[in-house]
Structures are given as structure tokens and as C-alpha cells.
Design a protein around this motif. Structure first.
Motif, PDB file in Angstrom:
ATOM      1  N   LYS A 142      35.766 -41.139 -19.088  1.00 40.40           N
ATOM      2  CA  LYS A 142      35.167 -40.393 -20.190  1.00 40.40           C
ATOM      3  C   LYS A 142      36.072 -39.228 -20.597  1.00 40.40           C
ATOM      4  O   LYS A 142      36.247 -38.939 -21.775  1.00 40.40           O
ATOM      5  N   LYS A 143      36.682 -38.585 -19.592  1.00 38.10           N
ATOM      6  CA  LYS A 143      37.587 -37.466 -19.860  1.00 38.10           C
ATOM      7  C   LYS A 143      38.782 -37.931 -20.693  1.00 38.10           C
ATOM      8  O   LYS A 143      39.162 -37.275 -21.654  1.00 38.10           O
ATOM      9  N   ASN A 144      39.364 -39.080 -20.325  1.00 38.18           N
ATOM     10  CA  ASN A 144      40.508 -39.599 -21.066  1.00 38.18           C
ATOM     11  C   ASN A 144      40.123 -40.041 -22.470  1.00 38.18           C
ATOM     12  O   ASN A 144      40.904 -39.887 -23.400  1.00 38.18           O
ATOM     13  N   LYS A 167      37.862 -38.660 -24.289  1.00 33.69           N
ATOM     14  CA  LYS A 167      37.755 -37.407 -25.040  1.00 33.69           C
ATOM     15  C   LYS A 167      39.133 -36.811 -25.329  1.00 33.69           C
ATOM     16  O   LYS A 167      39.432 -36.452 -26.468  1.00 33.69           O
ATOM     17  N   GLU A 168      39.971 -36.709 -24.307  1.00 31.34           N
ATOM     18  CA  GLU A 168      41.298 -36.104 -24.468  1.00 31.34           C
ATOM     19  C   GLU A 168      42.156 -36.872 -25.467  1.00 31.34           C
ATOM     20  O   GLU A 168      42.907 -36.281 -26.235  1.00 31.34           O
ATOM     21  N   LYS A 171      26.154 -33.787 -22.916  1.00 29.25           N
ATOM     22  CA  LYS A 171      26.419 -34.576 -21.704  1.00 29.25           C
ATOM     23  C   LYS A 171      25.231 -35.428 -21.264  1.00 29.25           C
ATOM     24  O   LYS A 171      25.407 -36.527 -20.769  1.00 29.25           O
TER      25      LYS A 171
END
Length: 156
Positions: free
Chosen positions: A22-24, A26-27, A87
Motif C-alpha cells: 500500500k505504501k508503494n 501511494k508513493e 485508513k
């Protein structure tokens, strides 16, 4: 010889996308992913869209569509998240059917001020409550109790 290399490259790319956290997502500002299938049937190569996934600015999956080989929609899920943190999943609706999509299930979640899940409700496609789950936390934020009720509010 070019086709196996193209197919291999495509499969590696798909694996890379689905391995993204999920972080990737978004990034890297990934907005959607389309998964295609290439198959050989009766000696002929056929290509079709297998799934399509949409993400919001927080990297949350907000829509997922699955397709039949003929291009018609097999299943669809939509998700909504809280507006404050972006979230906590607040709602998920599952659609499916052969003669046009209809709601098959709906899930609704509630959270406390510490973002701990306090309730989960599951409804059928007609809006009838199927299951209710209640979560209780200690003053230290530890989950101390989980109660599951059926659609008639009977504790299981």
C-alpha cells in the motif's frame, strides 16, 4: 521467439505490480492496475481483461472489478474509507450476478477514537443483517472481548 519474451516481460511486470505494498502504491501514485490474460484456446491466442483495480490517493483499494473472458463483468467490489485518516475501511459492497450486477453482500465497520475496530456488520443483498461483531478494548487499548451475533441478534 518474440512472443515468449513479451509474455515473460508482461508476467514479471504484473508480479511487480501486485507485489507492491500500500505504501508503494501511494508513493508511486499508482491510480489503477489492469490485469490481462493471454491464453491459447484451440490453437488461437486470445487476450482479455481479467481484472481492474482502482486506488485512492492514500493507496487504498477503492474498486476491484473481475471480468469473464467475454468481457462482461463477473464481480465488483467497492470500498469506502474514513474521511479523517483515510485508513479505516468503513464500507465494502460486493456485487455479482449473471444477468447484470446486484449487491450480494455489504460490510460496514465502525471505529473508536483510537482507530480500533469496534463493530462490523454484514448484510445480504436485500439489506438483511447476517452477522454483527462487537469488539471491546481495555483502557490500555488491548482487545479484551469479541462478540458475534447472528442476523437475529442472538449471541453465537
Amino acid at each position: 521467439m518474440k512472443k515468449p519474451i513479451t509474455l515473460l516481460t508482461f508476467l514479471l511486470f504484473i508480479n511487480f505490480l501486485f507485489a507492491q505494498s500500500k505504501k508503494n502504491v501511494k508513493e508511486n501514485e499508482i491510480k489503477s492496475i489492469t490485469e490481462m490474460v493471454m491464453a491459447i484456446e484451440g490453437g488461437k491466442e486470445i487476450n482479455y481483461k481479467d481484472s481492474y483495480t482502482v486506488f485512492d490517493k492514500n493507496g487504498n483499494m477503492v474498486e476491484e472489478i473481475f471480468y469473464n473472458p467475454d468481457g462482461t463483468v463477473k464481480k465488483r467490489h467497492t470500498m469506502k474509507y474514513d474521511k479523517l485518516t483515510g485508513k479505516n475501511k468503513m464500507e465494502e459492497v460486493e456485487y455479482e450476478g449473471k444477468e447484470g450486477l446486484t449487491v450480494s453482500k455489504k460490510h460496514i465497520w465502525a471505529y473508536n477514537l483510537d482507530n480500533d475496530k469496534t463493530q462490523e456488520l454484514t448484510y445480504d443483498g436485500n439489506g438483511k443483517l447476517l452477522k454483527k461483531e462487537i469488539y471491546v478494548y481495555s483502557n490500555k487499548g488491548l482487545k479484551v472481548e469479541k462478540k458475534i451475533f447472528d442476523g437475529n441478534n442472538v449471541l453465537l
